[in-house]
Design a protein around this motif. Sequence first.
Motif, short mmCIF file in Angstrom:
data_model
loop_
_atom_site.label_atom_id
_atom_site.label_comp_id
_atom_site.label_asym_id
_atom_site.label_seq_id
_atom_site.Cartn_x
_atom_site.Cartn_y
_atom_site.Cartn_z
N ILE A 1 42.52 38.91 56.94
CA ILE A 1 42.64 38.29 55.62
C ILE A 1 43.64 37.15 55.75
N GLU A 2 43.26 35.94 55.38
CA GLU A 2 44.17 34.80 55.46
C GLU A 2 45.04 34.72 54.21
N ASP A 3 46.35 34.80 54.40
CA ASP A 3 47.27 34.48 53.30
C ASP A 3 47.44 32.96 53.33
N ALA A 4 46.63 32.29 52.53
CA ALA A 4 46.62 30.83 52.46
C ALA A 4 47.31 30.33 51.20
N CYS A 5 48.22 31.14 50.66
CA CYS A 5 48.85 30.82 49.38
C CYS A 5 49.64 29.51 49.40
N ILE B 1 38.01 31.26 57.70
CA ILE B 1 37.90 31.81 59.05
C ILE B 1 37.95 33.33 59.07
N GLY B 2 38.84 33.92 58.28
CA GLY B 2 38.92 35.37 58.17
C GLY B 2 37.79 35.91 57.31
N VAL B 3 37.78 37.22 57.11
CA VAL B 3 36.77 37.82 56.23
C VAL B 3 36.97 37.33 54.80
N SER B 4 38.22 36.95 54.48
CA SER B 4 38.53 36.39 53.17
C SER B 4 39.83 35.60 53.26
N GLY B 5 40.08 34.82 52.21
CA GLY B 5 41.31 34.04 52.13
C GLY B 5 41.86 34.12 50.71
N CYS B 6 43.17 34.01 50.59
CA CYS B 6 43.82 34.15 49.29
C CYS B 6 44.76 32.97 49.05
N PHE B 7 44.65 32.38 47.87
CA PHE B 7 45.45 31.22 47.50
C PHE B 7 46.22 31.49 46.22
N SER B 8 47.38 30.86 46.12
CA SER B 8 48.19 30.89 44.90
C SER B 8 48.15 29.53 44.22
N PHE B 9 48.16 29.55 42.90
CA PHE B 9 48.25 28.30 42.14
C PHE B 9 49.54 28.28 41.31
N TYR B 10 50.57 28.93 41.82
CA TYR B 10 51.88 28.85 41.18
C TYR B 10 52.23 27.36 41.01
N ALA C 1 48.80 25.41 39.05
CA ALA C 1 48.42 25.55 37.65
C ALA C 1 49.61 25.18 36.77
N CYS C 2 49.38 25.17 35.46
CA CYS C 2 50.49 25.03 34.50
C CYS C 2 50.81 26.42 33.98
N GLY C 3 51.16 27.28 34.92
CA GLY C 3 51.36 28.71 34.67
C GLY C 3 51.00 29.43 35.95
N GLU C 4 50.57 30.67 35.82
CA GLU C 4 50.21 31.46 37.00
C GLU C 4 48.71 31.36 37.29
N GLY C 5 48.35 31.59 38.55
CA GLY C 5 46.94 31.61 38.92
C GLY C 5 46.78 31.86 40.41
N GLY C 6 45.61 32.33 40.80
CA GLY C 6 45.30 32.55 42.21
C GLY C 6 43.80 32.63 42.39
N ILE C 7 43.37 32.73 43.65
CA ILE C 7 41.92 32.83 43.90
C ILE C 7 41.66 33.52 45.23
N PHE C 8 40.56 34.25 45.27
CA PHE C 8 40.08 34.95 46.46
C PHE C 8 38.81 34.23 46.92
N VAL C 9 38.73 33.88 48.20
CA VAL C 9 37.53 33.22 48.71
C VAL C 9 36.95 34.03 49.87
N THR C 10 35.63 34.02 49.97
CA THR C 10 34.95 34.75 51.04
C THR C 10 33.51 34.28 51.13
N SER C 11 32.88 34.57 52.27
CA SER C 11 31.43 34.37 52.39
C SER C 11 30.72 35.71 52.49
N ASN C 12 31.45 36.79 52.20
CA ASN C 12 30.90 38.14 52.21
C ASN C 12 30.47 38.50 50.78
N ASP C 13 29.17 38.62 50.57
CA ASP C 13 28.63 38.87 49.23
C ASP C 13 29.19 40.15 48.61
N SER C 14 29.27 41.20 49.41
CA SER C 14 29.72 42.50 48.91
C SER C 14 31.19 42.44 48.47
N HIS C 15 32.03 41.80 49.28
CA HIS C 15 33.45 41.69 48.93
C HIS C 15 33.64 40.86 47.66
#
Length: 368
Positions: free
Chosen positions: A154-158, A173-182, A189-203
Amino acid sequence: MIPFLDLKEQYASIKDEIDAAVLHVLASAQYVLGEEVAQFEREFAAYCSTEHAVAVNSGTSALHLALLALGIGPGDEVITVPFTFVATVSAICYTGAQPVFVDVEPVTLTMDAAQLEAAITSRTKAIIPVHLYGQMADMDAIKAVADFHGVPVIEDACQAHGAEYKGRPAGSIGVSGCFSFYPGKNLGACGEGGIFVTSNDSHARTVRMLRDWGQERRYHHVLKGFNYRMDGIQGAILRVKLRHLNKWTQSRRAHAARYSALLAGSNDVRAPLEAADRRHVYHIYAIQSRDREYLQRALAIQGIQFGLHYPIPVHLQKAHADLGYTPGDFPRSESAARSVLSLPIYPEMTTRQIEEVASAVEQEAHVH
């Protein structure tokens, strides 16, 4: 005074676009999730070259759900680094799993793949490299070890929106990646936010349910979920900002190059290095100083703000004393924690400001 970050300046530069986007959401009354968030998910997935993106309320939540999508829980181990923001480790703890640390490389301060093998056990269920300060970890080397043992990454891409490794975007590149929009992030963002990205349909399907009370559809709760939804206003704001991100990244990289050129002759200060196969997006421009406390005082006197990312590695934080680590366990992380100092860097900075900061650093390092 030169601020460490100037979010007011960024807002002023795109005020009309932001205001219109916010007013659009207010008029639509789609305050939680809604079409703006759905559109942002599609646009951010395309930006990361992934099939899916699931917007949540923070980068921490994204990491938490990424782990749950892999079925990770009590009795499992997850490997990461101690030189990171505490949220990386907190997300592991939320699942009931045990964080296990490996030290960082001395130059990039990202996960040292050479130390991974020794940390893997039969209980290892995931590896989370942290793309620190805007530069990706050595993903091919990490993936080689992980794939050999059948452990997902899992990529911590925050901190790494738009960063690349051998031409591949962070999060892809990993099974998934995670980003922060602090707000202070490269895409904030103008507040809190984040996102999970993946190419795995089930996840993607699992995370989409988990962020919204585990619902498959309204009032049909398939999983024990969470209230991790993104606000509609944040989705609209992030859509506007995403259109400017490449331009802002070019500015950050230009500022970093100027800093590095100006600091190149110093023996007392080490500028950050961009690995040859990577695209650093300089969320943070962190130098390493032989006498950080002296430099901090000198910069403060001259009205130059700075940051410390991160002065205490996670394995030495009181909150995680239960993990049983002690000083000396991860010498590179501990050395970095004693020496790093983050200089002001944001797209709206002027060349004159960059030169003024670099001059102050050089002057004080030389005098001292």
